[in-house]
Design an enzyme around this catalytic site. Structure first.
Site, PDB file in Angstrom:
ATOM      1  N   ASP A  34      36.346  -1.535  -8.823  1.00  0.00           N
ATOM      2  CA  ASP A  34      35.247  -2.180  -9.557  1.00  0.00           C
ATOM      3  C   ASP A  34      33.868  -1.790  -9.028  1.00  0.00           C
ATOM      4  OD1 ASP A  34      36.641  -4.368 -11.433  1.00  0.00           O
ATOM      5  OD2 ASP A  34      37.725  -4.278  -9.527  1.00  0.00           O
ATOM      6  N   HIS A  36      31.588  -0.268 -10.925  1.00  0.00           N
ATOM      7  CA  HIS A  36      30.672  -0.584 -12.027  1.00  0.00           C
ATOM      8  C   HIS A  36      29.389   0.253 -11.971  1.00  0.00           C
ATOM      9  CE1 HIS A  36      32.780  -3.982 -13.936  1.00  0.00           C
ATOM     10  NE2 HIS A  36      33.269  -4.209 -12.723  1.00  0.00           N
ATOM     11  N   ASP A  74      37.548   0.428 -13.309  1.00  0.00           N
ATOM     12  CA  ASP A  74      36.147   0.064 -13.536  1.00  0.00           C
ATOM     13  C   ASP A  74      35.223   0.849 -12.616  1.00  0.00           C
ATOM     14  OD1 ASP A  74      36.713  -1.610 -15.604  1.00  0.00           O
ATOM     15  OD2 ASP A  74      36.217  -3.475 -14.576  1.00  0.00           O
ATOM     16  N   ASN A 142      39.131  -2.125 -17.528  1.00  0.00           N
ATOM     17  CA  ASN A 142      38.810  -2.614 -18.871  1.00  0.00           C
ATOM     18  C   ASN A 142      37.408  -2.213 -19.305  1.00  0.00           C
ATOM     19  OD1 ASN A 142      37.980  -4.532 -16.779  1.00  0.00           O
ATOM     20  ND2 ASN A 142      37.242  -5.795 -18.445  1.00  0.00           N
ATOM     21  N   HIS A 143      36.545  -1.809 -18.369  1.00  0.00           N
ATOM     22  CA  HIS A 143      35.203  -1.365 -18.740  1.00  0.00           C
ATOM     23  C   HIS A 143      35.174   0.116 -19.106  1.00  0.00           C
ATOM     24  CE1 HIS A 143      32.333  -4.723 -17.789  1.00  0.00           C
ATOM     25  NE2 HIS A 143      33.458  -5.202 -17.270  1.00  0.00           N
ATOM     26  N   HIS A 231      44.951  -3.148 -12.753  1.00  0.00           N
ATOM     27  CA  HIS A 231      43.622  -3.683 -13.083  1.00  0.00           C
ATOM     28  C   HIS A 231      43.795  -4.715 -14.184  1.00  0.00           C
ATOM     29  CE1 HIS A 231      39.159  -3.141 -12.991  1.00  0.00           C
ATOM     30  NE2 HIS A 231      39.266  -3.719 -14.177  1.00  0.00           N
ATOM     31  N   HIS A 259      40.019  -5.508 -10.821  1.00  0.00           N
ATOM     32  CA  HIS A 259      39.455  -6.332 -11.880  1.00  0.00           C
ATOM     33  C   HIS A 259      38.835  -7.626 -11.360  1.00  0.00           C
ATOM     34  CE1 HIS A 259      38.653  -7.842 -15.856  1.00  0.00           C
ATOM     35  NE2 HIS A 259      39.360  -8.928 -15.636  1.00  0.00           N
ATOM     36  N   HIS A 261      36.580  -9.674  -8.987  1.00  0.00           N
ATOM     37  CA  HIS A 261      35.415  -9.251  -8.202  1.00  0.00           C
ATOM     38  C   HIS A 261      35.296  -9.956  -6.863  1.00  0.00           C
ATOM     39  CE1 HIS A 261      32.793  -7.153 -11.471  1.00  0.00           C
ATOM     40  NE2 HIS A 261      34.079  -6.850 -11.592  1.00  0.00           N
TER      41      HIS A 261
END
Length: 718
Positions: A34, A36, A74, A142-143, A231, A259, A261
């Site tokens: 993650d 991001h 992610d 998922n992002h 995830h 996934h 955080h």
């Protein structure tokens, strides 16, 4: 690290030299999830946070001489990252992961099976055309999940550039088979299983049907150290909107959970059987950048070094120092000894009290985050304010102006909330509500709250009452998207798509079979229909998700928006002040679900709602014009006859979804018998369903005029 003084080079007793790597049996793997990259990239203050921390992750991999990096999904914040974000990511990977440093382990499984979905199904460091010093193995989240034509992801771009080894992508939604990547280093063997993000409800259903399969090595499976990286939701967000830990087979030794955080990097053991062997460890590294202002994100961010030798392992956390400081606190105004303000001077006391709380939080940042403070990183602050007891919320943006240049999020420092109120069922039905046997609205609401969300309540009901033609899953997903994004037409489009798919499927069948009994034939081909309908429904829902959100007050991540709410779980923007000459606007909330209530009966006062939600008014084509002395006003509750002229009102239902935007003017001027030609007094029809009105001069009594209206009639001026 650039701009960050005081970070020492890490030395570990597990660290290996280049000459001793081949004789050593220990794998050293860097774990991260993650990242991001690209989160708030256009923000002047926070735009570079994610890429700077990702660079620190790569630097730690280089400093600790890891065998490879394992990324748990992610990597990117957006499904379609900007060119700047994609370029920055590839630049950092080329800077730290490409070189002539030798790789001291080998992959013994078939790349054609592990990377069958890739354009080049090879291990990147085994390609003779490239020099890879630190391999990266990753799954999608998922992002950055694969969507659209070709089912591609931004991760595919990194894969085709030979910068990452992209695994864990499943091409089937009905049955998931996970083939492990097998590593060997001396006597140590690792079987790495990857499961990229699949919608939680679907994966939950497939897993429950025992259609998720994990292939194991044929020879001596007990000698392999089994790792699963996935995830998915770990915490239960609904009845099926997560993956229970006991779904995972017990032959796994370690699960890397992406996934979520919140950083829970230390290994946690989960036992689901009688024997000690009936369990596994879970490591949840968490995100490397805060994407919401909640308690879970306020914990220190870590990555981890995983050391594996034989079937034993050790996890060594590494704190990330380039993460922006984040402090969260709460206060109850009732405990402040400040009475609820009645006049402006008393309200200023509340402002000063909260300002002092924020200043105290600022002082804590230099103590808790010394390295980041020296580097000049402005902190993130979130103060949750319980304003129960007669207090009023403040204007959060005006409050934050005092802290411009001192904090990274001055516009949403405060979050106001009420204490949760528990309701008891009265047990009394409501007349005309359709609820019988003493089941009142309160009990219905309680059952709905117990089901966590309207989607869960709908899904629970559809499991008991199976639909014959439509897909229950598609309906639940459509409702979830409607609630989450405010897409008003998605349910209609999903139903139309399901019906169209059923029609096309049944048309392919022999005519004589369908002629006998259509219900039996639908039942016969139900499984085939369900599969095709769900695939078509997923395409429709995904197309709506890729659009900008239309939810009222949705300005981005709702958990970042400061504001007012009835509880800590829901945040609502504060009411805006009316300026001179400005129109009154409705309170903006992140919920965006309510339709509002009408004003009192018979009132003609101008609505305080925004223009898009005001009720329509049409001129009467059969009369010379509206008269203030002679008119009939129809409200939501009744019809009121004023003056001497009596009018009979007829209503024609119009489905606003049937009228395209370009057809509004044509429709409003269209002639019919009786004529409905009229002028819109407030522009285009509102999102609410509406009715046109036609009137003729007929003498009616006051009682007759009331009888022709009901409690759903909108307000018109005749």
């Amino acid at each position: 690290f650039k701009g960050f003084p005081g970070i020492p080079t890490r030395e570990s007793s597990w660290r290996h030299t280049a000459t001793g790597h081949m004789e050593d049996d220990t794998f050293t793997i860097l774990l991260t999830t993650d990242n991001h990259i690209g989160y708030l990239e256009k923000d002047v203050v926070r735009g570079e946070d994610s890429i700077k921390t990702f660079e620190e992750v790569l630097q730690q991999a280089q400093l600790n001489d890891v065998d490879f990096i394992l990324q748990g999904g992610d990597l990117f914040h957006e499904n379609k990252p900007s060119r700047k974000v994609l370029l920055s990511t590839m630049e950092q990977m080329r800077r730290y992961c490409v070189g002539d440093r030798p790789v001291h382990f080998r992959v013994v499984s078939s790349p054609e099976e592990n990377f069958a979905h890739c354009f080049f199904p090879v291990i990147n460091f085994e390609d003779p055309n490239y020099n890879i010093s630190i391999p990266v193995f990753m799954i999608h989240g998922n992002h950055d999940d694969p969507v659209g034509d070709g089912n591609y992801s931004a991760v595919d771009i990194l894969s085709v550039s030979n910068l990452v080894n992209y695994f864990g992508k499943s091409n089937s939604i009905e049955e998931v088979t996970v083939n492990p990547v097998l590593f060997e280093k001396g006597e140590t063997k690792i079987a790495l299983y990857g499961l990229g993000n699949i919608r939680d409800e679907r994966l939950h259903r497939v897993w429950k049907k025992e259609k998720v399969k994990f292939l194991r090595p044929e020879e001596t499976p007990e000698e392999w150290f089994n790792i699963l990286v996935l995830h998915q939701n770990r915490a239960a967000h609904g009845l099926r909107n997560y993956i229970p830990e006991n779904f995972i087979p017990s032959f796994f030794d370690l699960v890397i959970w992406g996934h979520e955080h919140e950083c829970r990097v230390e290994a946690e053991y989960r036992q689901f059987g009688v024997n000690d062997e009936d369990g596994f460890y879970i490591c949840q590294p968490g995100s490397s950048v805060a994407t919401s202002l909640i308690d879970g994100e306020a914990k220190d961010k870590h990555i981890a070094l995983l050391h594996v030798k034989g079937t034993n392992f050790k996890i060594e956390p590494i704190k990330l120092e380039t993460v922006r400081p984040f402090i969260i606190d709460s206060v109850v105004l009732e405990e402040s000894n400040i009475p609820p303000p009645i006049i402006a001077d008393e309200k200023e006391k509340v402002v000063k009290f909260l300002e002092q709380k924020v200043l105290d939080m600022l002082d804590r940042t230099s103590i808790d985050y010394p390295v980041a403070s020296q580097a000049g990183l402005l902190p993130l602050l979130r103060l949750k304010v319980d304003y129960s007891g007669g207090y009023e919320p403040l204007n959060i943006k005006r409050f934050g102006q005092v802290f411009q240049g001192k904090v990274a999020n001055p516009n949403n420092i405060l979050h106001f909330f009420h204490k949760k109120i528990s309701y008891k069922s009265t047990g009394h039905g409501r007349r005309g509500s359709g609820l019988e046997n003493g089941e009142g609205v309160d009990s219905f609401s309680q059952r709905t709250r117990d089901s966590s969300s309207i989607e869960d309540f709908l899904q629970e009901h559809l499991e008991k009452e199976q639909l014959d033609l439509l897909s229950s899953k598609n309906l639940v997903d459509a409702v979830r998207t409607y609630v989450g994004q405010g897409e008003r037409k998605i349910i209609k489009e999903v139903v139309k798509g399901s019906v169209k798919t059923a029609q096309e499927t049944l048309k392919e069948k022999p005519l004589e079979e369908l002629a006998e009994n259509i219900e039996d034939k639908i039942a016969k081909y139900r499984e085939e229909l369900r599969s095709k309908q769900e695939q078509e429904g997923d395409k429709i829902i995904q197309s709506f998700k890729e659009r900008p959100s239309t939810r009222v007050g949705d300005g981005g991540n709702s958990s970042e928006d400061g504001g007012v709410s009835d509880s800590e779980d829901v945040e609502v923007a504060p009411p805006s002040k009316r300026g001179r000459g400005s129109k009154s606007t409705a309170r903006t909330t992140t919920r965006g679900r309510g339709r509002g209530r009408g004003r009192g009966r018979g009132t003609t006062k101008k609505s305080d709602k925004p223009e898009s939600q005001q009720l329509l008014s049409f001129a009467d084509p059969d009369q010379p014009g509206p008269s203030s002395k002679s008119r009939t006003v129809a409200t939501r509750n009744k019809s009121v006859t004023r003056g001497t002229r009596k009018k009979q009102i007829q209503y024609v239902d119009v489905d606003e979804d049937e009228i395209e935007e370009d057809d509004y003017s044509e429709w409003s001027q269209r002639k019919s018998k009786p004529s409905t030609k009229g002028k819109l007094q407030h522009g285009k029809p509102s999102p609410l369903s509406f009715r046109t009105s036609m009137s003729t001069d007929i003498d009616l009594t006051q009682e007759e005029s009331q009888d022709i209206s009901d409690d759903r009639v909108n307000l018109f001026k005749m």
